[in-house]
Write a protein that holds these residues in place. Structure first.
Motif, PDB file in Angstrom:
ATOM      1  N   PRO A 270       3.459 -11.964  -9.857  1.00 12.76           N
ATOM      2  CA  PRO A 270       4.069 -10.274  -9.760  1.00 12.76           C
ATOM      3  C   PRO A 270       3.350  -9.686  -8.864  1.00 12.76           C
ATOM      4  CG  PRO A 270       2.672 -10.657 -11.974  1.00 12.76           C
ATOM      5  CD  PRO A 270       2.461 -12.295 -11.116  1.00 12.76           C
ATOM      6  N   ARG A 271       3.687  -9.299  -7.682  1.00 12.48           N
ATOM      7  CA  ARG A 271       3.731  -8.259  -6.991  1.00 12.48           C
ATOM      8  C   ARG A 271       2.437  -7.308  -7.005  1.00 12.48           C
ATOM      9  NH1 ARG A 271       6.577 -12.598  -5.452  1.00 12.48           N
ATOM     10  NH2 ARG A 271       7.583 -12.533  -3.952  1.00 12.48           N
ATOM     11  N   LEU A 272       1.859  -6.500  -5.982  1.00 19.02           N
ATOM     12  CA  LEU A 272       1.127  -5.772  -6.193  1.00 19.02           C
ATOM     13  C   LEU A 272       1.178  -4.236  -5.382  1.00 19.02           C
ATOM     14  CD1 LEU A 272      -2.886  -5.111  -6.555  1.00 19.02           C
ATOM     15  CD2 LEU A 272      -2.708  -5.782  -4.392  1.00 19.02           C
ATOM     16  N   TYR A 273       0.559  -3.369  -6.300  1.00 14.98           N
ATOM     17  CA  TYR A 273       0.473  -1.853  -5.598  1.00 14.98           C
ATOM     18  C   TYR A 273      -0.938  -1.031  -5.352  1.00 14.98           C
ATOM     19  CZ  TYR A 273       5.036  -1.989  -7.262  1.00 14.98           C
ATOM     20  OH  TYR A 273       6.666  -2.425  -7.255  1.00 14.98           O
ATOM     21  N   VAL A 274      -1.279  -0.759  -4.524  1.00 15.64           N
ATOM     22  CA  VAL A 274      -2.630   0.400  -3.954  1.00 15.64           C
ATOM     23  C   VAL A 274      -1.917   1.285  -3.786  1.00 15.64           C
ATOM     24  CG1 VAL A 274      -4.655  -0.211  -2.550  1.00 15.64           C
ATOM     25  CG2 VAL A 274      -3.429  -2.226  -2.849  1.00 15.64           C
ATOM     26  N   ALA A 275      -2.355   2.241  -4.445  1.00 17.19           N
ATOM     27  CA  ALA A 275      -2.293   4.069  -4.000  1.00 17.19           C
ATOM     28  C   ALA A 275      -3.602   3.726  -3.026  1.00 17.19           C
ATOM     29  CB  ALA A 275      -2.701   4.183  -4.900  1.00 17.19           C
ATOM     30  N   GLU A 276      -2.810   4.538  -1.782  1.00 15.69           N
ATOM     31  CA  GLU A 276      -3.370   6.154  -0.889  1.00 15.69           C
ATOM     32  C   GLU A 276      -2.714   7.244  -1.718  1.00 15.69           C
ATOM     33  OE1 GLU A 276      -3.667   8.600   2.967  1.00 15.69           O
ATOM     34  OE2 GLU A 276      -2.112   7.653   1.725  1.00 15.69           O
ATOM     35  N   ALA A 277      -4.253   7.277  -2.544  1.00 12.01           N
ATOM     36  CA  ALA A 277      -4.317   8.303  -3.472  1.00 12.01           C
ATOM     37  C   ALA A 277      -5.751   9.206  -3.063  1.00 12.01           C
ATOM     38  CB  ALA A 277      -3.861   8.924  -4.287  1.00 12.01           C
ATOM     39  N   TRP A 278      -5.793  10.918  -2.673  1.00 14.02           N
ATOM     40  CA  TRP A 278      -6.396  11.411  -1.977  1.00 14.02           C
ATOM     41  C   TRP A 278      -7.057  12.571  -3.966  1.00 14.02           C
ATOM     42  CZ3 TRP A 278      -9.564  10.772   1.829  1.00 14.02           C
ATOM     43  CH2 TRP A 278      -9.863  10.152   3.373  1.00 14.02           C
ATOM     44  N   VAL A 279      -7.377  11.762  -4.693  1.00 14.13           N
ATOM     45  CA  VAL A 279      -7.200  12.403  -6.115  1.00 14.13           C
ATOM     46  C   VAL A 279      -8.305  12.359  -5.898  1.00 14.13           C
ATOM     47  CG1 VAL A 279      -6.223  11.768  -7.669  1.00 14.13           C
ATOM     48  CG2 VAL A 279      -4.749  11.913  -6.263  1.00 14.13           C
ATOM     49  N   GLU A 280      -9.154  13.984  -6.359  1.00 15.01           N
ATOM     50  CA  GLU A 280     -10.227  13.767  -7.500  1.00 15.01           C
ATOM     51  C   GLU A 280     -10.285  14.391  -8.471  1.00 15.01           C
ATOM     52  OE1 GLU A 280     -13.930  14.081  -4.171  1.00 15.01           O
ATOM     53  OE2 GLU A 280     -12.325  14.622  -3.273  1.00 15.01           O
ATOM     54  N   PRO A 281     -10.422  14.138  -9.727  1.00 10.95           N
ATOM     55  CA  PRO A 281     -12.069  13.482  -9.577  1.00 10.95           C
ATOM     56  C   PRO A 281     -11.391  11.878 -10.200  1.00 10.95           C
ATOM     57  CG  PRO A 281     -12.426  14.955 -11.743  1.00 10.95           C
ATOM     58  CD  PRO A 281     -10.754  15.147 -10.690  1.00 10.95           C
ATOM     59  N   ALA A 282     -12.460  11.115 -10.008  1.00  8.14           N
ATOM     60  CA  ALA A 282     -12.692   9.603 -10.382  1.00  8.14           C
ATOM     61  C   ALA A 282     -10.873   9.662 -11.746  1.00  8.14           C
ATOM     62  CB  ALA A 282     -12.812   9.241 -10.485  1.00  8.14           C
ATOM     63  N   GLU A 283     -11.451  10.455 -12.591  1.00  7.33           N
ATOM     64  CA  GLU A 283     -10.587  10.387 -13.939  1.00  7.33           C
ATOM     65  C   GLU A 283      -9.229  11.094 -13.653  1.00  7.33           C
ATOM     66  OE1 GLU A 283     -13.389  12.131 -13.767  1.00  7.33           O
ATOM     67  OE2 GLU A 283     -14.500  11.566 -15.180  1.00  7.33           O
ATOM     68  N   ARG A 284      -8.533  11.293 -12.239  1.00  4.97           N
ATOM     69  CA  ARG A 284      -7.135  11.554 -11.743  1.00  4.97           C
ATOM     70  C   ARG A 284      -6.944  10.003 -11.279  1.00  4.97           C
ATOM     71  NH1 ARG A 284      -4.845  15.516 -14.710  1.00  4.97           N
ATOM     72  NH2 ARG A 284      -2.340  15.549 -12.633  1.00  4.97           N
ATOM     73  N   LEU A 285      -7.901   9.791 -10.680  1.00  4.95           N
ATOM     74  CA  LEU A 285      -6.907   8.612  -9.465  1.00  4.95           C
ATOM     75  C   LEU A 285      -7.347   7.849 -10.998  1.00  4.95           C
ATOM     76  CD1 LEU A 285      -6.578   7.088  -7.073  1.00  4.95           C
ATOM     77  CD2 LEU A 285      -9.479   6.658  -7.468  1.00  4.95           C
ATOM     78  N   ALA A 286      -8.315   7.763 -12.019  1.00  2.52           N
ATOM     79  CA  ALA A 286      -7.820   6.398 -12.457  1.00  2.52           C
ATOM     80  C   ALA A 286      -6.139   6.165 -13.489  1.00  2.52           C
ATOM     81  CB  ALA A 286      -9.045   6.291 -14.080  1.00  2.52           C
ATOM     82  N   ARG A 287      -5.173   7.551 -13.501  1.00  3.88           N
ATOM     83  CA  ARG A 287      -4.274   7.605 -13.956  1.00  3.88           C
ATOM     84  C   ARG A 287      -3.376   7.083 -13.158  1.00  3.88           C
ATOM     85  NH1 ARG A 287      -3.189  11.968 -17.399  1.00  3.88           N
ATOM     86  NH2 ARG A 287      -1.791  12.770 -16.301  1.00  3.88           N
ATOM     87  N   TYR A 288      -3.295   6.672 -12.710  1.00  4.70           N
ATOM     88  CA  TYR A 288      -2.809   5.995 -10.885  1.00  4.70           C
ATOM     89  C   TYR A 288      -2.933   4.853 -11.938  1.00  4.70           C
ATOM     90  CZ  TYR A 288      -1.504   9.645  -8.946  1.00  4.70           C
ATOM     91  OH  TYR A 288      -1.097  11.475  -7.852  1.00  4.70           O
TER      92      TYR A 288
ATOM     93  N   ARG B 279       0.574  -1.095  -0.215  1.00  2.00           N
ATOM     94  CA  ARG B 279       0.333   0.000  -0.184  1.00  2.00           C
ATOM     95  C   ARG B 279       1.165   1.366   0.160  1.00  2.00           C
ATOM     96  NH1 ARG B 279      -0.224   4.302   3.645  1.00  2.00           N
ATOM     97  NH2 ARG B 279      -2.736   5.129   4.066  1.00  2.00           N
ATOM     98  N   ILE B 280       0.709   1.679  -0.729  1.00  2.00           N
ATOM     99  CA  ILE B 280       1.514   3.195  -0.855  1.00  2.00           C
ATOM    100  C   ILE B 280       0.967   4.599  -0.106  1.00  2.00           C
ATOM    101  CG2 ILE B 280       3.349   4.843  -2.901  1.00  2.00           C
ATOM    102  CD1 ILE B 280       2.747   2.424  -4.630  1.00  2.00           C
ATOM    103  N   ASP B 281       2.198   4.819   0.923  1.00  2.00           N
ATOM    104  CA  ASP B 281       1.742   6.199   1.453  1.00  2.00           C
ATOM    105  C   ASP B 281       1.342   7.769   0.494  1.00  2.00           C
ATOM    106  OD1 ASP B 281       0.810   7.245   4.143  1.00  2.00           O
ATOM    107  OD2 ASP B 281       2.400   8.353   4.031  1.00  2.00           O
ATOM    108  N   VAL B 282       0.821   8.264   1.000  1.00  2.00           N
ATOM    109  CA  VAL B 282       0.476   9.311  -0.586  1.00  2.00           C
ATOM    110  C   VAL B 282       1.018   9.366  -1.748  1.00  2.00           C
ATOM    111  CG1 VAL B 282       1.352  11.715  -0.216  1.00  2.00           C
ATOM    112  CG2 VAL B 282       1.218  10.669   2.013  1.00  2.00           C
ATOM    113  N   ALA B 283       0.280   8.382  -2.583  1.00  2.00           N
ATOM    114  CA  ALA B 283       1.364   7.699  -3.241  1.00  2.00           C
ATOM    115  C   ALA B 283       1.237   9.190  -4.249  1.00  2.00           C
ATOM    116  CB  ALA B 283      -0.215   6.588  -4.415  1.00  2.00           C
TER     117      ALA B 283
END
Ligand code: NOJ
Length: 611
Positions: free
Chosen positions: A330-348, A273-277
């Motif tokens: 393969p290993r996994l990454y989960v983003a902690e990203a307080w990003v809005e709107p959802a389109e911006r989050l999708a970029r990650y 889980r990536i802090d402040v991704a």
């Protein structure tokens, strides 16, 4: 009361009324259903990443065995968050640890989750609960050591559980060797170039380089004393003063984190889980920011923010993805990203970046049908555009517990910190809603997160004595924000005894009277408990055909959230003021509360139906 079980399957039937009809509405595109995603999807298919992993050829909800292809396990996984300091204390020092977690692994496995995410366990002064890391390749002795960590990984894997750790790449602790070296080496040195040091403004550099503020309150700049004893440069810290930000323009920082990832992956960790991704990359030449005095923790919502969600961060994740993909599986990454709107989050979550992200838009939604529907639609369809699954989150260690939040007049969450008091709480109401919210979350397509204690229905502890508060937010806000300790109080495992079974040596935050009634021991075996609801929901969820997208059922009232997953399964949640008639169905599979005498769904109640 109508004779419908709260829990369990196929015990009692609530049969379809003869002639009742069901109107199924618009389908929300699921994985790969949407326009822009076609390209991504094609590429992903070629690599086999989107292989459907739950193939149930029997009748819908026929309780067929689940087959998991390991490479894609995360796409609809339920991940249990372990805030290690508050989970279980094995050595009796009042703080949770690896030994306590190892003892309780069977409990976690029996909940029915797929993976654990463990909050930071690295050596740390714990100024910010361990998000102030002094050594990224070791374990704090309060929590255990690397040998115990390896045993934990092996035991969890033996129980069929994956393990994710928390990585904190935006900053370190001021106790980190690199930061100490930076202070000692002085201005212009390569040691200082690993962090963000700047000269101050004004003739003697006494003014901070700009007006940027820390998320925890106060300035985001701190002045240092140079090795010769004179007042010197300033360093930048988005969070606490003890958490200096790394300079991610520096290739040495980038290389260091690639190596840290490999270190833990080699030990057997399944992901991070990536802090402040959405932090890391900054435009330090950016202008002063317009702050709203009314909301200390509300950061200015401006385009082109100088230190959040900058485009350059995506290059970092492309490199990280290569490392994750070099492992088998393969290993996994989960983003902690307080990003809005959802389109911006999708970029990650593009194909060559991170796999998944917490859905904070959903967490922040108010408990209203309109808000929830909007958030669900938005999340599923936007993430589908990059071939990523949605995730569903109600709680974590930074936000107010859902039982408390949903027991207030204002049910929407704030910026991600539990700080502000929002008026009185009706815990009974909050609990009823939290039960319904649990079934809603577990019925949605994609992954879900459960924060330790959520499955017990723990409320936020709102009256912790001021002297016990440890969140830096309390000090940095000048004692106007109590911070996040109220959702971090150590878990109650038994009805009575020392710290309610948390450990033999008390608990680092005081547990409230009555905590034992919410303990695992008290709720275990009680069919009406939150724990039983979660266990049943998690078990039955495995039979919801994950391949099936969500289709809204339009026949229900506006204040009812109702949808199908495929032809056999429906979830209905009544958020209105009056009981609601259920759509046609074969059987009530699971309910968050009793139906009324006429078989209708009361306010703040959810059901899963075989339809
Ligand atoms: C997000 C973490 O969840 C929070 O607990 C922490 O304070 C900040 N990042 C800073 O690392």
């Amino acid at each position: 009361m109508h004779d419908v079980p709260l829990l369990g399957v196929g015990v009692n039937r609530h049969d379809t009324t003869p002639g009742a009809s069901r109107k199924v509405g618009r389908e929300v595109p699921g994985d790969g259903e949407s326009h822009e995603g076609k390209k991504n999807r094609g590429a992903a298919r070629r690599r086999g990443r989107h292989a459907r992993r739950r193939t149930c050829r029997r009748a819908v909800l026929g309780w067929c065995p689940v087959t998991q292809a390991s490479r894609d396990w995360w796409r609809d996984a339920v991940i249990y968050q372990v805030y290690i300091r508050s989970f279980a204390d094995g050595n009796g020092d009042g703080e949770g640890d690896i030994a306590g977690l190892r003892e309780r692994l069977p409990y976690v496995r029996d909940l029915g989750i797929d993976a654990l995410w463990i909050n930071p366990w690295y050596p740390s002064p714990l100024n910010d609960g361990g998000y102030d890391v002094a050594d990224f390749r070791d374990i704090d002795p309060r929590f255990g050591d690397l040998v115990q960590a390896k045993s934990l990984l092996d035991e969890a894997h033996g129980l069929g559980l994956k393990v994710l750790l928390d990585i904190v790449p935006n900053h370190s602790s001021w106790d980190h060797r690199w930061f100490r070296e930076a202070l000692a080496a002085g201005p212009g040195s390569p040691e200082r170039a690993r962090y963000i040091f700047r000269d101050g403004r004004g003739p003697d550099g006494a003014l901070p380089p700009n007006n940027w503020r820390s998320v925890f309150g106060g300035l985001a700049w701190e002045r240092v004393t140079e090795p010769d004893g004179t007042p010197g440069q300033w360093y930048f810290h988005i969070f606490d003063v003890s958490q200096p930000d790394f300079d991610w323009e520096n290739p040495e920082v980038r290389a260091e984190f690639l190596d840290i990832l490999r270190f833990w992956f080699d030990l057997g960790v399944d992901g991070f889980r990536i802090d402040v991704a959405h932090g890391m990359v900054k435009n330090m030449a950016g202008p002063d920011l317009p702050y709203d005095e009314s909301g200390l923790l509300d950061r200015p919502s401006i385009a082109d923010h100088p230190f959040f969600d900058r485009d350059g961060v995506h290059d970092i994740y492309r490199g990280w993805r290569e490392v994750a993909d070099s492992y088998d599986p393969p290993r996994l990454y989960v983003a902690e990203a307080w990003v809005e709107p959802a389109e911006r989050l999708a970029r990650y979550l593009r194909d060559d970046e991170l796999h998944s992200a917490f859905n904070f838009g959903y967490l922040k939604s108010a408990w209203t049908a309109a808000d929830l529907r909007r958030s669900i639609d938005d999340s599923v369809s936007t993430l589908a555009s990059v071939g990523a699954p949605a995730t569903w989150v109600l709680e974590n260690h930074d936000v107010e517990r859902v039982v408390t939040r949903y027991g207030r007049d204002v049910t929407a969450a704030g910026t991600g910190h539990a700080g502000k008091a929002k008026g009185p709480v009706d815990v009974e109401l909050g609990t009823r809603r939290a039960r319904a919210a649990a079934l809603l979350m577990l019925a949605l397509p994609g992954g879900a997160y459960v924060y330790q204690g959520q499955e017990l229905g723990l409320p936020e502890v709102l009256d912790l004595p001021e002297g016990s508060l440890q969140d830096p937010v309390w000090e940095r806000s000048g004692h106007t924000e109590r911070g996040r300790d109220g959702c971090r109080v150590p878990l109650p495992w038994s009805v009575s005894g020392s710290s309610y079974g948390f450990g033999s040596g008390g608990a680092w935050l005081p547990q409230p009277a009555g905590w034992g009634e919410l303990s695992v021991e008290a709720e275990d075996g009680d069919p009406a408990s939150m724990l039983s609801l979660y266990r049943d929901g998690l078990r039955l969820r495995r039979s919801i055909p994950s391949v099936e997208p969500l289709t809204w059922i339009d026949e229900t009232a506006d204040d009812v959230v109702a949808f199908q997953r495929g032809r056999g399964f429906a979830c209905v949640v009544n958020l209105g003021a009056t009981p609601s008639t259920l759509p046609a169905h074969r059987e009530v599979i699971l309910a968050s509360g009793p139906l009324d005498a006429d078989g209708r769904l009361p306010t703040d109640t959810a059901v899963w139906l075989a339809v």
